[in-house]
Design a protein around this motif. Structure first.
Motif: not given
Length: 321
Positions: A274-281
């Motif tokens: 899955p995506l992580s929050v730091p990657l989403i940012e």
């Protein structure tokens, strides 16, 4: 939406879908921090519009706002970060109190980060590198009025280096996971994968298919990553020992940084991660455009013999790292 629902719908199908509620369990910890059970949780009802509005308004994914769990990957993103500020000796054994962290690659990993005194340890660099890339890129854009100064240039060098480290660590994490604790359907043939060291970083992209059986469809992202990687090599080794760039060059590179994040995402998709929050940012960072100090003044297109192309090193066979 697909990640939390365990489905594989298109965005158009989600647009027509009624709100969903995710049922999940939160770990219950004892007084010593050990897990002693689980607590059932329910998210708020949400739709794809809810997610998109949250992303657009905040520039991040505040999963707790919807009553959801952190979307990170347990073996790629989860990290035991520890930093003891003490050195304590047990009076009975005469040995120091020791902290040992287990990396998420099963029990066969031949080493464990260990500290018995002041220091810092990690079991994954994904989060720290992703946050560093986003922080540096944001700072460079916000201080672009100082882009002709030494400090701006040094921060830019750090940004480029972090982008290469991000993809390098992602590929090596995939390698170790496949070797020591593979997911269902993965294959690990050490001979077919080839050596981890002394070879081109871009050759390691072949690991993705050879391990997961899924093709890494990211041609644009790989091309832009290679541009960043070649730039990193020049900025680290300075061979040739000269460097030159225009601010239009810099704007191009700052946009290619986002493609390094997209490449990380593409590798994750092949790995079922899955995506992580730091990657989403990082993925939510906006493209930049060079704006001259005097926008009304006449300008001509940048020719090939000025800026970075005037100092760009030619590809050297076998010279990649």
């Amino acid at each position: 939406m697909n990640q939390y629902s365990k489905k594989n719908y298109s965005r158009s199908k989600w647009k027509k879908h009624p709100p969903i509620i995710v049922h999940w369990f939160e770990d219950k910890h004892g007084p010593n921090g050990n897990i002693i059970g689980s607590i059932p949780k329910n998210s708020s009802p949400f739709t794809v519009d809810t997610i998109e509005q949250l992303l657009a308004s905040s520039g991040t994914f505040d999963f707790a706002k919807l009553g959801l769990y952190d979307p990170r990957c347990n073996w790629l993103d989860a990290s035991v970060d520890f930093a003891p500020h003490f050195h304590v000796i047990d009076s009975n054994s005469g040995k120091a109190l020791t902290i040992v962290a287990k990396a998420p690659y099963g029990d066969k990993l031949p080493y464990d980060p260990t500290l018995d005194r002041e220091g810092r340890g990690f079991t994954s660099f994904q989060g720290i590198i992703l946050r560093r890339i986003t922080t540096l890129r944001t700072r460079l854009v916000e201080t672009s009025d100082a882009s002709l100064g030494d400090e701006w240039f040094q921060s830019f060098r750090a940004l480029v280096s972090e982008c290469v480290s991000l993809i390098d660590t992602t590929l090596h994490q995939l390698y170790f996971k496949a070797k020591l604790d593979p997911l269902a359907g993965w294959k690990f043939d050490e001979k077919a994968l080839g050596p981890r060291h002394g070879r081109r970083l871009t050759d390691k992209f072949n690991w993705v298919y050879k391990i997961t059986g899924k093709f890494l469809h990211a041609d644009t992202e790989k091309k832009n990553f290679v541009a960043i990687k070649d730039l990193r090599n020049h900025l680290q080794h300075f061979d040739p020992p000269s460097f030159c760039y225009t601010l239009e060059d810099a704007a191009t590179w700052l946009n290619q940084v986002i493609d390094c994040g997209r490449l990380n995402w593409a590798i994750r998709q092949c790995a079922g991660s899955p995506l992580s929050v730091p990657l989403i940012e990082l993925l939510l960072q906006r493209a930049v455009q060079f704006v001259p100090e005097h926008p009304a003044a006449m300008r001509v297109p940048q020719p090939d013999n000025v800026g970075y192309l005037s100092t760009k090193p030619q590809a050297v066979e076998g010279g990649d790292v």
